[in-house]
Enzyme design. Structure first.
Site, PDB file in Angstrom:
ATOM      1  N   PHE A   1       0.850  -1.194   0.000  1.00 16.63           N
ATOM      2  CA  PHE A   1       0.000   0.000   0.000  1.00 16.63           C
ATOM      3  C   PHE A   1       0.880   1.236   0.000  1.00 16.63           C
ATOM      4  O   PHE A   1       1.768   1.366   0.838  1.00 16.63           O
ATOM      5  CB  PHE A   1      -0.925   0.015   1.222  1.00 16.63           C
ATOM      6  CG  PHE A   1      -1.870   1.186   1.207  1.00 16.63           C
ATOM      7  CD1 PHE A   1      -2.994   1.170   0.388  1.00 16.63           C
ATOM      8  CD2 PHE A   1      -1.627   2.325   1.969  1.00 16.63           C
ATOM      9  CE1 PHE A   1      -3.862   2.260   0.334  1.00 16.63           C
ATOM     10  CE2 PHE A   1      -2.491   3.415   1.920  1.00 16.63           C
ATOM     11  CZ  PHE A   1      -3.606   3.374   1.108  1.00 16.63           C
TER      12      PHE A   1
ATOM     13  N   ASP B   1       9.157   2.689   1.708  1.00 17.17           N
ATOM     14  CA  ASP B   1       7.958   3.402   2.123  1.00 17.17           C
ATOM     15  C   ASP B   1       7.797   3.178   3.620  1.00 17.17           C
ATOM     16  O   ASP B   1       7.313   2.142   4.060  1.00 17.17           O
ATOM     17  CB  ASP B   1       6.738   2.890   1.348  1.00 17.17           C
ATOM     18  CG  ASP B   1       5.446   3.582   1.789  1.00 17.17           C
ATOM     19  OD1 ASP B   1       5.449   4.243   2.855  1.00 17.17           O
ATOM     20  OD2 ASP B   1       4.434   3.436   1.082  1.00 17.17           O
TER      21      ASP B   1
ATOM     22  N   LYS C   1       2.582   9.493   8.374  1.00 14.59           N
ATOM     23  CA  LYS C   1       1.675   9.270   9.504  1.00 14.59           C
ATOM     24  C   LYS C   1       2.140   9.870  10.832  1.00 14.59           C
ATOM     25  O   LYS C   1       1.538  10.789  11.345  1.00 14.59           O
ATOM     26  CB  LYS C   1       1.401   7.770   9.667  1.00 14.59           C
ATOM     27  CG  LYS C   1       0.575   7.216   8.496  1.00 14.59           C
ATOM     28  CD  LYS C   1       0.041   5.836   8.788  1.00 14.59           C
ATOM     29  CE  LYS C   1      -1.059   5.446   7.824  1.00 14.59           C
ATOM     30  NZ  LYS C   1      -0.592   4.954   6.528  1.00 14.59           N
TER      31      LYS C   1
HETATM   32  C1  PLP Z   1      -0.921   5.181   5.119  1.00 19.79           C
HETATM   33  C2  PLP Z   1       0.109   4.794   4.131  1.00 19.79           C
HETATM   34  C3  PLP Z   1       0.285   5.510   2.938  1.00 19.79           C
HETATM   35  C4  PLP Z   1      -0.627   6.644   2.507  1.00 19.79           C
HETATM   36  O1  PLP Z   1      -0.564   7.727   3.371  1.00 19.79           O
HETATM   37  P1  PLP Z   1      -1.681   8.894   3.263  1.00 19.79           P
HETATM   38  O2  PLP Z   1      -1.220   9.899   4.259  1.00 19.79           O
HETATM   39  O3  PLP Z   1      -2.976   8.253   3.606  1.00 19.79           O
HETATM   40  O4  PLP Z   1      -1.663   9.391   1.890  1.00 19.79           O
HETATM   41  C5  PLP Z   1       1.323   5.138   2.104  1.00 19.79           C
HETATM   42  N1  PLP Z   1       2.132   4.113   2.418  1.00 19.79           N
HETATM   43  C6  PLP Z   1       1.991   3.403   3.554  1.00 19.79           C
HETATM   44  C7  PLP Z   1       2.946   2.295   3.850  1.00 19.79           C
HETATM   45  C8  PLP Z   1       0.971   3.709   4.448  1.00 19.79           C
HETATM   46  O5  PLP Z   1       0.809   2.981   5.552  1.00 19.79           O
END
Ligand code: PLP
Length: 406
Positions: free
Chosen positions: A141, A226, A255
């Site tokens: 994700f 990420d 986050k």
């Molecule tokens: C939450 C998340 C995202 C997206 O972040 P947003 O602030 O919702 O755009 C991208 N990568 C990972 C691994 C995440 O957990």
């Protein structure tokens, strides 16, 4: 004084908000540490941390102070000018990590969007226009913009929006042979979550990340981690890459960085950063003084041996309690994750029933998260009090007792 607020209730959501979410039945109105109160005054224990965001819990005095102090000075100035909080934050992050340069934005998706664009631009400039493929993992994700859902390994999020961005390959996670087979001299970047968060709190194997680093080096591809979910202390190190001793070329985080105030970032090396020259990428709000002042305070507090050790201690404490519950009620096959990103994997009998557990917990005034239909996820405040862990586990036990009796 502002005008009195119009009364609102949960049912209003279904009338006035675009229905991308199905929020719980109650409306939280106030939080303090790891406790939250709803409209009726009910007190809940929060083990969600706003989905791995509220690293210092709700209304942490130091963050309230940083925000209100900055609010009286300068909110926004645009990137036509720089500002002191952004420069201080960038210096601290550069000092604390592999990185030499920071780019600030407002969310995880934007941080990844910047990372993917930068990787493509770097390869374009250095190797030519044929090197644009990005390899990511199945079930990964990376956010909800069109580029980031396309790189993300969950077609349910990217199908049905017209033509997708080309040149993206997906390989099974933790499968080094599959990555080896997919990578080529056309690959500009490999992007991995050190722990797959949204799809079930699944940590990378050591050999996988080491192997990915080596393959990237052999093919002139950049390694992107990420760390939107795993970064800023969540795993008990400042960033998860530090656990593994595997250094990426680009790292994204969002986050937890603002502790609840929206901010995202991309960190990278000087060499790579040079390929985003003036005008090739940008943002209106990114690096704004309010967000950066709060994030600076988050970094100051989290990047200390005491807080990071505290995360590792709380991991042991919570994991032991969860394993015990899992055994007593026969619901979990495994409790996995690092630091305060923990996944309770439901066993065969409970597979697909994470939502039921989520709802049962809510009935006991406990806030939990799902990570897919088969995993209950916990991502509480990094400084959650022992009393809240004890009470949270007690409420979780009551929820499981009721569910398993039914
Ligand atoms: C939450 C998340 C995202 C997206 O972040 P947003 O602030 O919702 O755009 C991208 N990568 C990972 C691994 C995440 O957990």
């Amino acid at each position: 004084m502002s005008a009195p607020h119009t009364p609102v209730e949960r049912s209003d959501f279904d009338q006035v908000i675009v229905p991308t979410f199905a929020p719980a039945a109650f409306i939280p109105v106030r939080g303090e540490g790891s406790r939250v109160w709803d409209q009726s005054g009910r007190e809940l224990i929060d083990l969600t941390g706003g989905i791995a965001v509220n690293v210092l819990g709700h209304a942490h005095p130091a963050l309230v102070q940083a925000l209100t102090e900055q609010a009286g000075k300068l909110w926004h100035i645009s990137n036509i000018f720089t500002n002191e909080p952004a420069l201080r934050l960038a210096k601290k992050l550069v000092d604390a990590t592999f990185a030499e340069r920071a780019f600030f934005c407002n969310s995880g998706a934007e941080a990844n969007e910047a990372a993917f664009k930068l990787a493509r631009r770097y390869a374009h400039d250095v190797f030519g226009s044929e090197k644009y493929e990005i390899i990511s993992a199945v079930n990964s994700f990376h956010g909800r913009t069109l580029f980031t859902v396309t790189v993300g390994g969950q077609p349910k999020y990217s199908d049905g929006f017209g033509p997708k961005i080309e040149g993206i390959k997906h390989v099974p996670y933790n499968d080094l042979e599959a990555l080896k087979a997919a990578i080529s001299d056309k690959t500009c970047a490999v992007v991995l979550e050190p722990i797959q968060g949204e799809s079930g709190v699944l940590p990378a194997e050591q050999a996988y990340l080491e192997g990915a680093r080596k393959l990237c080096d052999e093919h002139g591809a950049l390694l992107i981690f990420d760390e939107v979910q795993t970064g800023l202390g969540r795993t008990g190190e400042l960033f998860a890459y530090m656990h593994y001793g595997v250094t990426p070329d680009i790292l994204t985080n969002a986050k937890s960085l603002g502790g609840g105030f929206p901010i995202g970032m991309m960190l990278t090396t000087d060499k790579v950063a040079q390929h985003f020259s003036v005008g090739t990428h940008g943002t209106t709000f990114g690096g704004n003084p309010l967000a950066c002042a709060v994030a600076e305070t988050v970094v100051d507090i989290v990047n200390t041996p005491e807080v990071l050790q505290g995360v590792r201690d709380r991991h042991e404490r919570l994991k032991a309690g969860l394993l015990e519950l899992g055994e007593r009620y026969g619901v979990f096959s495994q409790v996995r994750g690092m630091g305060l990103l923990i996944g309770c994997v439901l066993n065969e009998a409970w597979k697909g029933r994470a939502r039921e557990i989520f709802d049962a917990a809510e009935q006991e005034a406990l806030m939990l998260l799902q990570a897919g239909p088969d995993v209950i996820r916990l991502a509480p405040s990094l400084v959650i009090e022992e009393a809240d862990i004890v009470e949270g586990l007690a409420r979780f036990e009551r929820a499981l007792a009721k569910l398993t009796k039914a």
